[in-house]
Design a protein around this motif. Structure first.
Motif, PDB file in Angstrom:
ATOM      1  N   CYS A 101       0.840  -1.191   0.000  1.00 20.08           N
ATOM      2  CA  CYS A 101       0.000   0.000   0.000  1.00 20.08           C
ATOM      3  C   CYS A 101       0.879   1.247   0.000  1.00 20.08           C
ATOM      4  O   CYS A 101       1.672   1.454   0.902  1.00 20.08           O
ATOM      5  CB  CYS A 101      -0.897  -0.017   1.230  1.00 20.08           C
ATOM      6  SG  CYS A 101      -2.157   1.231   1.189  1.00 20.08           S
ATOM      7  N   CYS A 108      -3.744   0.438  -1.603  1.00 19.44           N
ATOM      8  CA  CYS A 108      -4.132  -0.938  -1.935  1.00 19.44           C
ATOM      9  C   CYS A 108      -5.638  -1.187  -1.839  1.00 19.44           C
ATOM     10  O   CYS A 108      -6.179  -2.058  -2.506  1.00 19.44           O
ATOM     11  CB  CYS A 108      -3.368  -1.922  -1.060  1.00 19.44           C
ATOM     12  SG  CYS A 108      -3.941  -1.973   0.650  1.00 19.44           S
ATOM     13  N   GLY A 109      -6.319  -0.421  -0.989  1.00 16.64           N
ATOM     14  CA  GLY A 109      -7.762  -0.600  -0.857  1.00 16.64           C
ATOM     15  C   GLY A 109      -8.167  -1.798  -0.009  1.00 16.64           C
ATOM     16  O   GLY A 109      -9.350  -2.107   0.111  1.00 16.64           O
ATOM     17  N   LYS A 110      -7.187  -2.460   0.596  1.00 10.97           N
ATOM     18  CA  LYS A 110      -7.483  -3.695   1.327  1.00 10.97           C
ATOM     19  C   LYS A 110      -6.952  -3.710   2.750  1.00 10.97           C
ATOM     20  O   LYS A 110      -7.348  -4.541   3.552  1.00 10.97           O
ATOM     21  CB  LYS A 110      -6.865  -4.885   0.586  1.00 10.97           C
ATOM     22  CG  LYS A 110      -7.537  -5.166  -0.735  1.00 10.97           C
ATOM     23  CD  LYS A 110      -6.835  -6.312  -1.444  1.00 10.97           C
ATOM     24  CE  LYS A 110      -7.418  -6.500  -2.826  1.00 10.97           C
ATOM     25  NZ  LYS A 110      -6.425  -6.492  -3.876  1.00 10.97           N
ATOM     26  N   CYS A 111      -6.034  -2.830   3.062  1.00  7.29           N
ATOM     27  CA  CYS A 111      -5.413  -2.869   4.392  1.00  7.29           C
ATOM     28  C   CYS A 111      -6.275  -2.079   5.391  1.00  7.29           C
ATOM     29  O   CYS A 111      -7.160  -1.322   4.991  1.00  7.29           O
ATOM     30  CB  CYS A 111      -3.987  -2.328   4.319  1.00  7.29           C
ATOM     31  SG  CYS A 111      -3.913  -0.560   4.066  1.00  7.29           S
ATOM     32  N   CYS A 114      -6.512   1.755   4.596  1.00  8.91           N
ATOM     33  CA  CYS A 114      -7.395   2.118   3.480  1.00  8.91           C
ATOM     34  C   CYS A 114      -8.861   1.972   3.875  1.00  8.91           C
ATOM     35  O   CYS A 114      -9.681   2.839   3.590  1.00  8.91           O
ATOM     36  CB  CYS A 114      -7.129   1.214   2.279  1.00  8.91           C
ATOM     37  SG  CYS A 114      -5.635   1.629   1.381  1.00  8.91           S
TER      38      CYS A 114
HETATM   39 ZN    ZN Z   1      -3.978   0.076   1.884  1.00 10.80          ZN
END
Ligand code: ZN
Length: 326
Positions: A101, A108-111, A114
């Motif tokens: 990220c 990343c949109g996933k951690c 985010c």
């Molecule tokens: Zn992230």
């Protein structure tokens, strides 16, 4: 060092949070709020400037009862959130989460960072609106008594002998023991997510420019409020606190540094006043219950097992959300 064996599942902290927070991250807003009332106390001089050399100040009313105008130093919203996000992101890297990220380029949109603090859409992945809300904070007393200009004598080390060509720059610093009463609200977060945000607040100690050399700030959690809205703004909280301190000391309020205990007491009283004025009900976590909660949180974070189990819960809460969202 004492090793503590703790599980997240049957911790007091989780039990207390579960009573109020959502069990899973909702796909559409539920307006389940938890607001942390935090007193941010400067322990060293700090540079709170947006650009250049002058502190950020705003001309506002001193209190809600005391109506004279004063200039207050402002702790900008992003100056509160950015260092706290960095704390969280460093913690994630230790745990090998969200290593790819990139905050500056591609998120990343996933951690946890985010998904909790939000990110803008990039390449096919949906955006996430922030579930942590903050606003600029205001110092309790006027700017005049709390700033100090410090001349920086930066010697150009490129010049021969390192003597000639000194550059002088003057920057306004805020003095130590200045308090910023602030409210940091979370919305629609699970208990495990709330712990992530809380950890970032309680363990971030550096704010402002040149923070490798100064700008130590101690964050004191005074209360947590659970409800379906926000109770009050930072400005209103600060003005109510000012009124209470002024009622006690009058103009002497400007003479000496404030003490943590008197500011905490005034903050509780200001909060209770706002609760009475509120149209919505709130549950509060204060006093002995708050101490008990924080004591349990300390034990949890000091325990390897406790940390790990909490992280697993955080991960599964967020993975479930990601798969439901599709
Ligand atoms: Zn992230």
């Amino acid at each position: 060092m004492k090793t503590l064996t703790m599980t997240w599942q049957d911790s007091v902290a989780k039990e207390m949070l579960d009573q109020h927070l959502v069990k899973e991250i909702p796909l559409s807003p539920q307006r389940n709020y938890a607001s942390m009332i935090v007193l941010r106390e400067c322990h060293s001089t700090a540079v709170l400037t947006t650009e250049g050399t002058v502190l950020d100040v705003e001309l506002v009313r001193s209190g809600e009862e005391q109506e004279d105008l004063i200039s207050r130093v402002v702790l900008q919203k992003r100056k509160q959130v950015a260092p706290e996000r960095r704390t969280g992101r460093a913690f994630n890297r230790q745990l090998e989460v969200g290593e790819k990220c990139d905050y500056m380029n591609e998120m990343c949109g996933k951690c946890p960072d985010c998904l909790i603090y939000g990110f803008a859409a990039s390449k096919g992945e949906g955006a996430q609106r922030a579930r942590v809300m903050t606003d600029s904070g205001f110092a309790i007393r006027s700017y005049d008594g709390m700033q100090r200009s410090i001349t920086l004598n930066a010697i150009k080390d490129t010049s021969a002998g390192g003597v000639a060509g000194s550059a002088f720059a003057e920057r306004e610093h805020i003095r130590p023991q200045v308090f910023f009463p602030t409210v940091e609200s979370t919305v629609d977060v699970t208990s495990a997510e709330f712990m992530y945000i809380l950890r970032n607040i309680l363990t971030t100690t550096r704010y402002g420019a040149e923070s490798n050399r100064q700008g130590y700030v101690k964050n004191h959690l005074v209360a947590v409020l659970f409800g379906s809205g926000e109770l009050l703004s930072n400005l209103s909280l600060t003005q109510k606190v000012y009124d209470r301190l002024y009622a006690k000391t009058g103009d002497k309020i400007h003479e000496f540094p404030l003490s943590l205990s008197e500011v905490t007491e005034a903050t509780h009283s200001a909060m209770n006043d706002a609760l009475e004025e509120s149209y919505l009900p709130f549950d509060r976590l204060v006093g002995e219950d708050l101490n008990k909660f924080l004591g349990n949180v300390r034990d949890l974070w000091k325990s390897e097992e406790g940390n790990q189990l909490w992280q697993e819960q955080l991960k599964s809460d967020q993975q479930e959300y990601i798969s439901n969202r599709k």
